[in-house]
Design a protein around this motif. Structure first.
Motif, PDB file in Angstrom:
ATOM      1  N   PHE A 132      -8.263   5.820  -7.613  1.00 34.87           N
ATOM      2  CA  PHE A 132      -7.917   5.291  -6.286  1.00 34.87           C
ATOM      3  C   PHE A 132      -8.660   6.106  -5.229  1.00 34.87           C
ATOM      4  CE2 PHE A 132      -4.519   8.085  -7.856  1.00 34.87           C
ATOM      5  CZ  PHE A 132      -4.546   9.102  -6.907  1.00 34.87           C
ATOM      6  N   PRO A 133      -8.920   5.527  -4.057  1.00 38.55           N
ATOM      7  CA  PRO A 133      -9.674   6.232  -3.013  1.00 38.55           C
ATOM      8  C   PRO A 133      -8.857   7.353  -2.378  1.00 38.55           C
ATOM      9  CG  PRO A 133      -9.659   3.841  -2.650  1.00 38.55           C
ATOM     10  CD  PRO A 133      -8.620   4.140  -3.679  1.00 38.55           C
ATOM     11  N   ILE A 134      -9.579   8.307  -1.793  1.00 37.62           N
ATOM     12  CA  ILE A 134      -8.973   9.390  -1.025  1.00 37.62           C
ATOM     13  C   ILE A 134      -9.670   9.448   0.328  1.00 37.62           C
ATOM     14  CG2 ILE A 134      -8.283  11.808  -0.997  1.00 37.62           C
ATOM     15  CD1 ILE A 134      -8.996  11.922  -3.985  1.00 37.62           C
ATOM     16  N   ILE A 135      -8.899   9.361   1.402  1.00 36.81           N
ATOM     17  CA  ILE A 135      -9.459   9.452   2.751  1.00 36.81           C
ATOM     18  C   ILE A 135      -9.897  10.879   3.039  1.00 36.81           C
ATOM     19  CG2 ILE A 135      -8.876   9.355   5.217  1.00 36.81           C
ATOM     20  CD1 ILE A 135      -7.062   6.991   4.603  1.00 36.81           C
ATOM     21  N   ALA A 136     -11.099  11.018   3.591  1.00 36.51           N
ATOM     22  CA  ALA A 136     -11.587  12.308   4.078  1.00 36.51           C
ATOM     23  C   ALA A 136     -11.302  12.363   5.583  1.00 36.51           C
ATOM     24  CB  ALA A 136     -13.081  12.442   3.806  1.00 36.51           C
ATOM     25  N   ASP A 137     -10.182  12.958   5.950  1.00 34.48           N
ATOM     26  CA  ASP A 137      -9.683  12.905   7.330  1.00 34.48           C
ATOM     27  C   ASP A 137     -10.036  14.182   8.089  1.00 34.48           C
ATOM     28  OD1 ASP A 137      -8.343  11.557   9.402  1.00 34.48           O
ATOM     29  OD2 ASP A 137      -6.458  12.562   8.930  1.00 34.48           O
ATOM     30  N   THR A 185       0.359  -3.414  -5.742  1.00 39.99           N
ATOM     31  CA  THR A 185       0.376  -2.264  -4.839  1.00 39.99           C
ATOM     32  C   THR A 185      -0.834  -1.370  -5.085  1.00 39.99           C
ATOM     33  OG1 THR A 185       2.794  -2.310  -4.796  1.00 39.99           O
ATOM     34  CG2 THR A 185       1.723  -0.270  -4.090  1.00 39.99           C
ATOM     35  N   GLU A 186      -1.520  -1.016  -4.000  1.00 41.11           N
ATOM     36  CA  GLU A 186      -2.674  -0.132  -4.058  1.00 41.11           C
ATOM     37  C   GLU A 186      -2.252   1.291  -3.679  1.00 41.11           C
ATOM     38  OE1 GLU A 186      -5.726  -1.021  -4.962  1.00 41.11           O
ATOM     39  OE2 GLU A 186      -5.420  -3.199  -5.070  1.00 41.11           O
ATOM     40  N   LEU A 187      -3.017   2.266  -4.170  1.00 38.69           N
ATOM     41  CA  LEU A 187      -2.808   3.672  -3.825  1.00 38.69           C
ATOM     42  C   LEU A 187      -3.962   4.158  -2.965  1.00 38.69           C
ATOM     43  CD1 LEU A 187      -1.762   5.079  -7.335  1.00 38.69           C
ATOM     44  CD2 LEU A 187      -0.251   4.359  -5.471  1.00 38.69           C
ATOM     45  N   LEU A 188      -3.642   5.016  -1.983  1.00 35.15           N
ATOM     46  CA  LEU A 188      -4.656   5.588  -1.101  1.00 35.15           C
ATOM     47  C   LEU A 188      -4.232   6.992  -0.709  1.00 35.15           C
ATOM     48  CD1 LEU A 188      -7.252   5.256   0.579  1.00 35.15           C
ATOM     49  CD2 LEU A 188      -5.850   4.237   2.391  1.00 35.15           C
ATOM     50  N   GLY A 189      -4.983   7.991  -1.170  1.00 36.40           N
ATOM     51  CA  GLY A 189      -4.672   9.376  -0.842  1.00 36.40           C
ATOM     52  C   GLY A 189      -5.336   9.814   0.452  1.00 36.40           C
ATOM     53  N   LEU A 190      -4.979  11.010   0.914  1.00 41.49           N
ATOM     54  CA  LEU A 190      -5.554  11.564   2.150  1.00 41.49           C
ATOM     55  C   LEU A 190      -5.344  13.063   2.200  1.00 41.49           C
ATOM     56  CD1 LEU A 190      -5.276  10.341   5.810  1.00 41.49           C
ATOM     57  CD2 LEU A 190      -4.523  12.646   5.223  1.00 41.49           C
ATOM     58  N   LEU A 224       0.837  -1.195   0.000  1.00 36.42           N
ATOM     59  CA  LEU A 224       0.000   0.000   0.000  1.00 36.42           C
ATOM     60  C   LEU A 224       0.875   1.250   0.000  1.00 36.42           C
ATOM     61  CD1 LEU A 224      -2.747   1.495   0.353  1.00 36.42           C
ATOM     62  CD2 LEU A 224      -2.425   1.229   2.832  1.00 36.42           C
ATOM     63  N   ILE A 225       0.552   2.179  -0.887  1.00 35.36           N
ATOM     64  CA  ILE A 225       1.142   3.519  -0.851  1.00 35.36           C
ATOM     65  C   ILE A 225       0.083   4.454  -0.280  1.00 35.36           C
ATOM     66  CG2 ILE A 225       2.226   5.394  -2.142  1.00 35.36           C
ATOM     67  CD1 ILE A 225       3.835   2.862  -2.374  1.00 35.36           C
ATOM     68  N   LEU A 226       0.276   4.905   0.947  1.00 40.65           N
ATOM     69  CA  LEU A 226      -0.606   5.886   1.584  1.00 40.65           C
ATOM     70  C   LEU A 226       0.082   7.237   1.504  1.00 40.65           C
ATOM     71  CD1 LEU A 226      -3.002   6.778   3.411  1.00 40.65           C
ATOM     72  CD2 LEU A 226      -1.605   6.059   5.381  1.00 40.65           C
ATOM     73  N   PHE A 227      -0.591   8.225   0.908  1.00 38.21           N
ATOM     74  CA  PHE A 227       0.058   9.524   0.741  1.00 38.21           C
ATOM     75  C   PHE A 227      -0.914  10.657   1.037  1.00 38.21           C
ATOM     76  CE2 PHE A 227      -1.759   8.361  -3.297  1.00 38.21           C
ATOM     77  CZ  PHE A 227      -2.225   9.543  -3.859  1.00 38.21           C
ATOM     78  N   SER A 228      -0.401  11.681   1.678  1.00 39.62           N
ATOM     79  CA  SER A 228      -1.228  12.833   2.053  1.00 39.62           C
ATOM     80  C   SER A 228      -0.884  14.039   1.208  1.00 39.62           C
ATOM     81  CB  SER A 228      -1.033  13.165   3.534  1.00 39.62           C
ATOM     82  OG  SER A 228       0.329  13.473   3.809  1.00 39.62           O
ATOM     83  N   HIS A 229      -1.857  14.938   1.082  1.00 45.27           N
ATOM     84  CA  HIS A 229      -1.634  16.208   0.394  1.00 45.27           C
ATOM     85  C   HIS A 229      -2.303  17.315   1.203  1.00 45.27           C
ATOM     86  CE1 HIS A 229      -5.605  14.989  -1.093  1.00 45.27           C
ATOM     87  NE2 HIS A 229      -5.837  16.266  -1.378  1.00 45.27           N
ATOM     88  N   PRO A 230      -1.809  18.545   1.089  1.00 43.91           N
ATOM     89  CA  PRO A 230      -2.337  19.635   1.928  1.00 43.91           C
ATOM     90  C   PRO A 230      -3.813  19.948   1.699  1.00 43.91           C
ATOM     91  CG  PRO A 230      -0.162  20.202   1.114  1.00 43.91           C
ATOM     92  CD  PRO A 230      -0.563  18.950   0.404  1.00 43.91           C
TER      93      PRO A 230
END
Length: 214
Positions: free
Chosen positions: A100-105, A70-75, A38-44
């Motif tokens: 790919f999904p994006i987490i709403a954090d 490998t899966e991608l997951l943004g945040l 898994l690649i978990l990555f955040s953006h501003p």
């Protein structure tokens, strides 16, 4: 808001912080990615130019990541409605689908657990953090970028390939290693093994520095 100084930072080769969070593809947890990298990555923030270039790059590289299991997951600390609108905007304006999904954090729980909130940069936005998590849920790499400089998706992919190759072949990777380049043979651990190293068939510069082709 949680005092970031009191939140332990994630550490390499330990279990990645667990999460169960809303995303643009429904609720997602770390367990959903068990058995895959898994690649978990955040953006501003959504609808910002640097982040848009990064998401386009991740989207264009998604097939290569998938070929590596490998899966991608943004945040980011935006709502899933904002994420969806931004995804549609990227498709309309740039012709690129974000698949790919994006987490709403919004509560910043995942961002805080992963050390994505850096008070010196912002108390309310995640920096450009990237985490590579292996199929057992272990954190294998993490890279932090500042808000005003986009990360290299090609480098993240190169790092993933290097990690997987090193694991499969019990070796280490030199600077900027790419498939086809020589890999580093682990140095001998005893004086006797060091003396024997030159005769073992590797490309040996000195007892501690040997390479080989895969």
């Amino acid at each position: 808001m949680t005092d970031q100084s009191s939140v332990p930072m994630p550490r390499l080769n330990e279990p990645a912080p667990d999460f169960d969070a809303p995303t643009t593809a429904g609720q997602k947890s770390l367990q959903d990615y068990s058995g895959k990298w898994l690649i978990l990555f955040s953006h501003p923030a959504d609808f910002t130019p640097v982040c848009t270039t990064e998401f386009i790059a991740f989207a264009k590289k998604q097939g290569d990541f998938a070929a590596r299991d490998t899966e991608l997951l943004g945040l980011s600390i935006d709502s899933h409605y904002s994420h969806i609108a931004w995804m549609l905007n990227i498709k309309e304006k740039f012709g690129v689908d974000i698949n790919f999904p994006i987490i709403a954090d919004l509560n910043m729980r995942v961002a805080q657990d992963y050390g994505m909130i850096q008070p010196g940069a912002s108390d309310t936005a995640a920096v450009r953090a990237t985490f590579i998590i292996d199929p057992e849920g272990v954190l294998r790499a993490m890279v932090y970028y500042p808000m005003n400089a986009g990360r290299s998706v090609d480098e993240i992919y190169r790092l993933l390939v290097a990690l997987q190759t090193a694991e499969d072949n019990a070796c280490a990777m030199p600077e900027n290693w790419k498939p086809g380049d020589p890999v580093i043979v682990p140095p001998p651990a005893t004086a006797e093994a060091a003396e024997a190293r030159p005769g073992e068939g590797y490309d040996t510069v000195d007892w501690y520095f040997s390479t080989r082709q895969l």
